[in-house]
Design an enzyme around this catalytic site. Structure first.
Site, PDB file in Angstrom:
ATOM      1  N   ARG A 121      -6.616  -5.606   9.940  1.00  0.00           N
ATOM      2  CA  ARG A 121      -8.123  -5.227   9.220  1.00  0.00           C
ATOM      3  C   ARG A 121      -8.894  -6.118   9.038  1.00  0.00           C
ATOM      4  O   ARG A 121      -8.941  -7.304   8.611  1.00  0.00           O
ATOM      5  CB  ARG A 121      -7.876  -4.106   8.114  1.00  0.00           C
ATOM      6  N   ARG A 144     -11.139   5.477  -7.530  1.00  0.00           N
ATOM      7  CA  ARG A 144     -11.211   4.276  -7.468  1.00  0.00           C
ATOM      8  C   ARG A 144     -11.946   3.730  -8.785  1.00  0.00           C
ATOM      9  O   ARG A 144     -12.189   2.667  -8.854  1.00  0.00           O
ATOM     10  CB  ARG A 144     -11.906   3.916  -6.187  1.00  0.00           C
ATOM     11  N   ARG A 197     -12.444  -7.856  -3.239  1.00  0.00           N
ATOM     12  CA  ARG A 197     -12.006  -6.508  -3.159  1.00  0.00           C
ATOM     13  C   ARG A 197     -11.149  -6.262  -4.781  1.00  0.00           C
ATOM     14  O   ARG A 197     -10.925  -5.256  -5.454  1.00  0.00           O
ATOM     15  CB  ARG A 197     -11.161  -5.992  -2.036  1.00  0.00           C
ATOM     16  N   ARG A 223      -0.904  -8.798   6.746  1.00  0.00           N
ATOM     17  CA  ARG A 223      -0.740  -7.375   6.924  1.00  0.00           C
ATOM     18  C   ARG A 223      -1.084  -7.249   8.327  1.00  0.00           C
ATOM     19  O   ARG A 223      -2.330  -7.701   8.913  1.00  0.00           O
ATOM     20  CB  ARG A 223      -1.477  -6.663   5.996  1.00  0.00           C
ATOM     21  N   LYS A 283       0.411   0.397  -1.772  1.00  0.00           N
ATOM     22  CA  LYS A 283       0.164   1.913  -1.808  1.00  0.00           C
ATOM     23  C   LYS A 283       0.577   2.664  -0.420  1.00  0.00           C
ATOM     24  O   LYS A 283       1.094   3.676  -0.306  1.00  0.00           O
ATOM     25  CB  LYS A 283      -1.261   2.293  -2.019  1.00  0.00           C
TER      26      LYS A 283
HETATM   27  P1  AMP Z   1      -8.266   0.986   1.112  1.00  0.00           P
HETATM   28  O1  AMP Z   1      -7.713   1.122   2.661  1.00  0.00           O
HETATM   29  O2  AMP Z   1      -7.731   1.821   0.112  1.00  0.00           O
HETATM   30  O3  AMP Z   1      -7.835  -0.384   0.823  1.00  0.00           O
HETATM   31  O4  AMP Z   1      -9.853   0.878   1.156  1.00  0.00           O
HETATM   32  C1  AMP Z   1     -10.650   0.190   1.976  1.00  0.00           C
HETATM   33  C2  AMP Z   1     -11.823   0.340   1.789  1.00  0.00           C
HETATM   34  O5  AMP Z   1     -12.556   1.682   1.687  1.00  0.00           O
HETATM   35  C3  AMP Z   1     -12.314  -0.143   0.080  1.00  0.00           C
HETATM   36  O6  AMP Z   1     -12.707  -1.626  -0.049  1.00  0.00           O
HETATM   37  C4  AMP Z   1     -13.883   0.697  -0.122  1.00  0.00           C
HETATM   38  O7  AMP Z   1     -14.841   0.123   0.425  1.00  0.00           O
HETATM   39  C5  AMP Z   1     -13.339   2.013   0.719  1.00  0.00           C
HETATM   40  N1  AMP Z   1     -12.673   2.945  -0.246  1.00  0.00           N
HETATM   41  C6  AMP Z   1     -11.545   3.376  -0.076  1.00  0.00           C
HETATM   42  N2  AMP Z   1     -11.093   4.507  -0.887  1.00  0.00           N
HETATM   43  C7  AMP Z   1     -12.176   4.669  -1.596  1.00  0.00           C
HETATM   44  C8  AMP Z   1     -12.826   5.260  -2.691  1.00  0.00           C
HETATM   45  N3  AMP Z   1     -11.755   6.226  -3.239  1.00  0.00           N
HETATM   46  N4  AMP Z   1     -14.019   5.388  -3.414  1.00  0.00           N
HETATM   47  C9  AMP Z   1     -14.609   4.584  -2.804  1.00  0.00           C
HETATM   48  N5  AMP Z   1     -14.654   3.550  -1.740  1.00  0.00           N
HETATM   49  C10 AMP Z   1     -13.280   3.657  -1.108  1.00  0.00           C
END
Ligand code: AMP
Length: 225
Positions: free
Chosen positions: A163, A89, A174, A128, A14
């Site tokens: 990260r 999500r 996840r 990553r 993404k």
């Molecule tokens: P990402 O950077 O999109 O992989 O998100 C990292 C973490 O942020 C996820 O594992 C969630 O804990 C939180 N997160 C990101 N987007 C959302 C969302 N729309 N709703 C809830 N938690 C989120």
């Protein structure tokens, strides 16, 4: 420009796709993961709670995400369309977003599913490296995303970091969250007739090419040369 909702498992690409669309066409990209990480870094009153939820591999509470997202969408650069990277999500967020979009008189746009095998996700997660300064994504196992200088961002020269949720153990958690909560959105947007699927398991360039073909097919003239 049409609003895009990216649906994908963790590390499916993404962030890279958003970055490529931003670079090539000036799309504004909104990553709720980044909004949450920034909120923690900038001392948000709920920072410790957000960080704890992110580190557990679970989703952060909807209300926190809605507030950050709504504030971001209201910024002037989002007027002409944006990409949602990591939102919605779950079904509840999708329904809330439908309401928000209606209230704001905006168009829902289309949802793009980044389709990918789980094995490939492992390589991407563990390899990553993200730029601390500009967020640009690199991968130490991927030719096309390899940092030219170890630990240094190809784009801005900033420091590359891994990260803390980019580990194999965290991927398992996840990924399960994705299956339970996010995957149902595929049917949700398919039923609305706005779901498009691209193969995201090859190169970033190929993913971009497929998205350009979709946008061109819908009459948005993006140049895919
Ligand atoms: P990402 O950077 O999109 O992989 O998100 C990292 C973490 O942020 C996820 O594992 C969630 O804990 C939180 N997160 C990101 N987007 C959302 C969302 N729309 N709703 C809830 N938690 C989120």
């Amino acid at each position: 420009m049409r609003n895009l909702i990216l649906l994908a498992a963790p590390a499916a690409g993404k962030g890279t796709l958003s970055e490529n669309l931003r670079e090539k066409y000036g799309y504004v990209s909104i990553s709720t993961g980044d909004l949450l990480r920034n909120a923690v870094a900038n001392g948000h009153e709920l920072g410790p709670k957000i960080h704890e939820m992110q580190m557990s591999g679970a989703l952060v509470t909807n209300e926190i995400v809605y507030q950050l997202l709504e504030d971001r969408i209201n910024e002037s650069d989002c007027k002409n369309g944006y990409i949602l990277d990591g939102f919605p999500r779950n079904i509840e967020q999708a329904e809330e977003y439908d309401k928000l979009i209606k209230e704001m008189n905006k168009d829902l746009g289309i949802a793009i599913l980044l389709d990918i095998e789980k094995e490939e996700l492992k390589v991407r997660t563990v390899g990553r490296r993200t730029c601390k300064d500009c967020g640009s994504i690199h991968n130490i196992y991927k030719e096309a995303l390899l940092p030219k200088k170890e630990g240094i961002c190809n784009k801005c020269g900033g420091e590359l970091i891994q990260r803390s949720d980019d580990t194999e153990e965290m991927l398992e958690i996840r990924y399960q969250t994705y299956l339970d909560k996010t995957k149902p959105l595929i049917d949700y947007y398919n039923e609305k007739g706005i779901l498009y699927t691209v193969d995201s398991g090859k190169t970033p360039a190929y993913t971009l090419e497929q998205v350009e073909a979709i946008l061109n097919g819908l009459g948005d003239s993006v140049d895919n040369n």
